[in-house]
Structures are given as C-alpha cells and as structure tokens.
Design an enzyme around this catalytic site. Sequence first.
Site, PDB file in Angstrom:
ATOM      1  N   HIS A   1     -10.294  -5.381  -3.252  1.00  0.00           N
ATOM      2  CA  HIS A   1      -8.913  -5.603  -2.891  1.00  0.00           C
ATOM      3  C   HIS A   1      -9.083  -6.035  -1.384  1.00  0.00           C
ATOM      4  O   HIS A   1      -9.873  -5.410  -0.514  1.00  0.00           O
ATOM      5  CB  HIS A   1      -7.979  -4.297  -2.902  1.00  0.00           C
TER       6      HIS A   1
ATOM      7  N   GLY B   1     -15.704   2.932   3.598  1.00  0.00           N
ATOM      8  CA  GLY B   1     -14.157   3.293   3.267  1.00  0.00           C
ATOM      9  C   GLY B   1     -13.407   2.939   1.953  1.00  0.00           C
ATOM     10  O   GLY B   1     -12.447   3.087   1.745  1.00  0.00           O
ATOM     11  N   GLN B   2     -14.392   2.531   1.147  1.00  0.00           N
ATOM     12  CA  GLN B   2     -13.799   2.083  -0.154  1.00  0.00           C
ATOM     13  C   GLN B   2     -13.805   3.150  -0.982  1.00  0.00           C
ATOM     14  O   GLN B   2     -14.394   4.106  -1.159  1.00  0.00           O
ATOM     15  CB  GLN B   2     -14.575   1.108  -1.097  1.00  0.00           C
TER      16      GLN B   2
ATOM     17  N   ASN C   1     -12.846  -3.245   2.418  1.00  0.00           N
ATOM     18  CA  ASN C   1     -13.899  -2.134   2.333  1.00  0.00           C
ATOM     19  C   ASN C   1     -14.800  -2.296   1.239  1.00  0.00           C
ATOM     20  O   ASN C   1     -14.341  -2.422   0.102  1.00  0.00           O
ATOM     21  CB  ASN C   1     -13.367  -0.872   2.347  1.00  0.00           C
TER      22      ASN C   1
ATOM     23  N   HIS D   1      -6.832  -5.843   2.195  1.00  0.00           N
ATOM     24  CA  HIS D   1      -5.906  -5.120   2.968  1.00  0.00           C
ATOM     25  C   HIS D   1      -5.479  -6.162   3.870  1.00  0.00           C
ATOM     26  O   HIS D   1      -6.193  -6.742   4.571  1.00  0.00           O
ATOM     27  CB  HIS D   1      -6.445  -4.127   3.635  1.00  0.00           C
TER      28      HIS D   1
ATOM     29  N   ASP E   1       0.722  -1.520   0.008  1.00  0.00           N
ATOM     30  CA  ASP E   1      -0.149   0.059   0.072  1.00  0.00           C
ATOM     31  C   ASP E   1       0.818   1.143  -0.051  1.00  0.00           C
ATOM     32  O   ASP E   1       1.698   1.392   0.751  1.00  0.00           O
ATOM     33  CB  ASP E   1      -1.019  -0.100   1.177  1.00  0.00           C
ATOM     34  N   ILE E   2       0.538   2.091  -0.702  1.00  0.00           N
ATOM     35  CA  ILE E   2       1.179   3.591  -1.087  1.00  0.00           C
ATOM     36  C   ILE E   2       1.225   4.253   0.376  1.00  0.00           C
ATOM     37  O   ILE E   2       2.240   5.041   0.454  1.00  0.00           O
ATOM     38  CB  ILE E   2       0.858   4.157  -2.033  1.00  0.00           C
TER      39      ILE E   2
END
Length: 117
Positions: free
Chosen positions: A103, A96-97, A90, A105, A35-36
Amino acid sequence: MASDTKPDCLFCKIIRKEIPAEIVFEDDTVLAFRDIAPKAPTHVLVIPKRHVDRLSDTTRADEPLLGNLVAGVTEVARKLDLDDYRVVVNNGAGAGQVVFHIHVHLMAGRHFKWPAG
Ligand code: AMP
C-alpha cells in the site's frame, strides 16, 4: 479480480467489500480508501487489487501493477485537489509495515519534516 486476492488479508477483504472502508477511488487495478487512523488531515491508502505482500516481492514483471499503483496515487491526488503531498511505502516490519498487502500512503494537509522519521 477477486481471484487475485488472499482470503485472510485485511486489505483483500476491503477489496472484496467484506469489510467497510471509505473508498475515494477505484478502477480495475487499484483501490484507494481513507486510513482508519489518519496521520495527516488527508490520509489515503492506495493498494493494488492483486495481493502482493510487500514492495520487495515485486520484480520487473510487476511493472503494470506498480505503474497502475503510482498512477492511482496521482489520480487520487487530482481528485482530492491535493497539491503538496507526501507518498510513503513501508516495506517490511522494520520499516513500519503492519499490513502485509502493498500500500502507498498518500498524506496531505500538514507540514512534513524531512528526513522522514
Ligand atoms: P503500514 O504501517 O504501512 O502497514 O500501514 C497500514 C495502515 O493501515 C495504517 O496506517 C493503519 O491505520 C491502516 N489501517 C489498518 N486497518 C485499516 C482499515 N480497516 N481501514 C483503513 N485503514 C486501515
């Protein structure tokens, strides 16, 4: 597999290697990358290579995609030697998507509160 991607989707662009990502695992069905903006010392996103906006768009017919996605998560966890970890999906903006390509997490390396916020 590229034909299963969506042209303007951020994560599809990562799948097609049009934008860079720190990839930690890849096979024919899934891609995992860091994750960035990590929310834990280890924070990896695991995505299916076929574009689907969100979890609630899947049906029983998507069992192979969903099975490969979860198997991908455990494979990444093994590869990174993670023992305790949290897995979050999410689904929808209200949950919260932000990126509308399914995806998972995978987060580890800190204490996680329960219930999740
Ligand atoms: P969500 O809020 O569940 O949609 O999660 C989207 C995640 O994608 C967030 O944790 C972002 O930090 C992450 N993200 C956004 N852009 C990138 C990118 N280019 N590379 C890696 N992770 C990203």
